[in-house]
Design a protein around this motif. Sequence first.
Motif, PDB file in Angstrom:
ATOM      1  N   ALA A 193       0.812  -1.213   0.000  1.00  0.00           N
ATOM      2  CA  ALA A 193       0.000   0.000   0.000  1.00  0.00           C
ATOM      3  C   ALA A 193       0.846   1.263   0.000  1.00  0.00           C
ATOM      4  N   LEU A 194       2.040   1.165   0.535  1.00  0.00           N
ATOM      5  CA  LEU A 194       2.896   2.336   0.688  1.00  0.00           C
ATOM      6  C   LEU A 194       3.449   2.823  -0.642  1.00  0.00           C
ATOM      7  N   VAL A 195       3.612   1.937  -1.618  1.00  0.00           N
ATOM      8  CA  VAL A 195       4.289   2.302  -2.861  1.00  0.00           C
ATOM      9  C   VAL A 195       3.359   2.234  -4.076  1.00  0.00           C
ATOM     10  N   ARG A 196       2.069   2.284  -3.833  1.00  0.00           N
ATOM     11  CA  ARG A 196       1.102   2.230  -4.937  1.00  0.00           C
ATOM     12  C   ARG A 196       1.368   3.336  -5.960  1.00  0.00           C
ATOM     13  N   GLU A 197       1.528   4.570  -5.483  1.00  0.00           N
ATOM     14  CA  GLU A 197       1.707   5.691  -6.403  1.00  0.00           C
ATOM     15  C   GLU A 197       2.998   5.560  -7.207  1.00  0.00           C
ATOM     16  N   GLN A 198       4.081   5.127  -6.546  1.00  0.00           N
ATOM     17  CA  GLN A 198       5.361   4.993  -7.247  1.00  0.00           C
ATOM     18  C   GLN A 198       5.294   3.907  -8.325  1.00  0.00           C
ATOM     19  N   ILE A 199       4.555   2.835  -8.037  1.00  0.00           N
ATOM     20  CA  ILE A 199       4.423   1.758  -9.019  1.00  0.00           C
ATOM     21  C   ILE A 199       3.573   2.229 -10.198  1.00  0.00           C
ATOM     22  N   GLU A 200       2.491   2.934  -9.895  1.00  0.00           N
ATOM     23  CA  GLU A 200       1.615   3.423 -10.966  1.00  0.00           C
ATOM     24  C   GLU A 200       2.325   4.443 -11.842  1.00  0.00           C
ATOM     25  N   SER A 201       3.226   5.242 -11.254  1.00  0.00           N
ATOM     26  CA  SER A 201       3.947   6.264 -12.024  1.00  0.00           C
ATOM     27  C   SER A 201       5.175   5.701 -12.738  1.00  0.00           C
ATOM     28  N   GLY A 202       5.596   4.468 -12.356  1.00  0.00           N
ATOM     29  CA  GLY A 202       6.746   3.850 -12.987  1.00  0.00           C
ATOM     30  C   GLY A 202       8.078   4.185 -12.360  1.00  0.00           C
ATOM     31  N   THR A 203       8.080   4.953 -11.261  1.00  0.00           N
ATOM     32  CA  THR A 203       9.348   5.266 -10.599  1.00  0.00           C
ATOM     33  C   THR A 203       9.886   4.068  -9.821  1.00  0.00           C
ATOM     34  N   LEU A 204       9.013   3.125  -9.508  1.00  0.00           N
ATOM     35  CA  LEU A 204       9.422   1.864  -8.899  1.00  0.00           C
ATOM     36  C   LEU A 204       8.710   0.722  -9.620  1.00  0.00           C
ATOM     37  N   VAL A 205       9.369  -0.437  -9.672  1.00  0.00           N
ATOM     38  CA  VAL A 205       8.828  -1.602 -10.372  1.00  0.00           C
ATOM     39  C   VAL A 205       8.796  -2.780  -9.401  1.00  0.00           C
ATOM     40  N   VAL A 206       7.764  -3.593  -9.492  1.00  0.00           N
ATOM     41  CA  VAL A 206       7.635  -4.764  -8.624  1.00  0.00           C
ATOM     42  C   VAL A 206       8.581  -5.861  -9.083  1.00  0.00           C
ATOM     43  N   LEU A 207       9.325  -6.416  -8.127  1.00  0.00           N
ATOM     44  CA  LEU A 207      10.212  -7.548  -8.385  1.00  0.00           C
ATOM     45  C   LEU A 207       9.497  -8.860  -8.054  1.00  0.00           C
ATOM     46  N   ASP A 208       9.667  -9.839  -8.890  1.00  0.00           N
ATOM     47  CA  ASP A 208       9.111 -11.165  -8.630  1.00  0.00           C
ATOM     48  C   ASP A 208      10.180 -11.977  -7.909  1.00  0.00           C
ATOM     49  N   CYS A 209      10.094 -12.029  -6.579  1.00  0.00           N
ATOM     50  CA  CYS A 209      11.077 -12.734  -5.762  1.00  0.00           C
ATOM     51  C   CYS A 209      10.482 -14.030  -5.226  1.00  0.00           C
ATOM     52  N   ASP A 210      11.338 -14.994  -4.903  1.00  0.00           N
ATOM     53  CA  ASP A 210      10.869 -16.305  -4.447  1.00  0.00           C
ATOM     54  C   ASP A 210      10.558 -16.354  -2.959  1.00  0.00           C
ATOM     55  N   TRP A 211      10.674 -15.203  -2.245  1.00  0.00           N
ATOM     56  CA  TRP A 211      10.361 -15.193  -0.813  1.00  0.00           C
ATOM     57  C   TRP A 211       9.684 -13.885  -0.425  1.00  0.00           C
ATOM     58  N   HIS A 212       8.637 -14.011   0.395  1.00  0.00           N
ATOM     59  CA  HIS A 212       7.948 -12.847   0.963  1.00  0.00           C
ATOM     60  C   HIS A 212       7.617 -13.140   2.427  1.00  0.00           C
ATOM     61  N   PRO A 213       7.632 -12.132   3.281  1.00  0.00           N
ATOM     62  CA  PRO A 213       7.186 -12.337   4.663  1.00  0.00           C
ATOM     63  C   PRO A 213       5.664 -12.422   4.722  1.00  0.00           C
ATOM     64  N   LYS A 214       5.173 -12.753   5.887  1.00  0.00           N
ATOM     65  CA  LYS A 214       3.718 -12.788   6.075  1.00  0.00           C
ATOM     66  C   LYS A 214       3.130 -11.392   5.909  1.00  0.00           C
TER      67      LYS A 214
END
Length: 310
Positions: A247-268
Amino acid sequence: MIKSQITLKQLEAFVCVVDMGSFRKAAAVLGTTQPNISNRISTLEDSIGIVLMHRDAGSVRLSEKGEALLATARQVLWNAEAFLEVAERQDLIADRMRLGVTELIASTWLHVFLRRFREAYPSVAVELEVELSTGIEQKLAAGQIDLALQTGPFLHESTDSLALGTCPYIWIAPPELIARTGPKTRLAELLLTPVLIHARHTLASKELLKFAETRKLATDRIVFSSSLASCVQMAVDGMGAALLPAALVREQIESGTLVVLDCDWHPKPLEFFARFNGAKVSRFVEAAARLAVEVATGSGGRINSIDHPS
């Protein structure tokens, strides 16, 4: 008809002194002076001819009769508030609510919640504290805040807790880093480069360190920060990949300044709750907690969030 010189302010002072444990703390909560609180209690005791509490070196101890009257005093205050609610005159409820929230909530849907609460209770002032969930929990347990909007789990129980939903963590990085590494990566590879994450004692950080330790992965390049906003800015500035609430980086992802990484591990995912002591706080605090549920879960139980890649 019963005629009396007893006032709601006197009963409010009586209850608050008991809850806070001293005249000084009660005065701070009620926004007045210690002599004023003392005068209200003394006048109340004179009116009914009963000693409600004993003053001992700065502390207070309820008398036997005071103990018996405490629950009734609370009920009178709640009924007075209920009377105004039934009359649909919440604007006449002049009070304050001490609210503790985490940085993530403050950065996402808090402004919507505060606007709607002000519409419902325009004469209730909100005193806001934004800090880590552990600090909020301590203040709730000490009676220093009325309503906590925070993440679990908790060390101290509260009498009332309403679920606000969940928020997943995602890995994000600036586009230039993605261009070098590609959008899909493994945690073992990520940890060979700078990784930005929340404070060391947060659940996500603990999970990451434990997972890395069990698999003997590098941890010397993890950068911990007590400020989530700083983590976001450091990621935008190209200092490394970051593990942050979606939720914290929604705007940055939508604007393209940050991109989501597909990683093999995530916390709960983070779990959020509205917590308060319903046996002690005003009725509007519970109303505020239920309003928080409405605002936070308006998108199907997610805290204004996006999912990480599957």
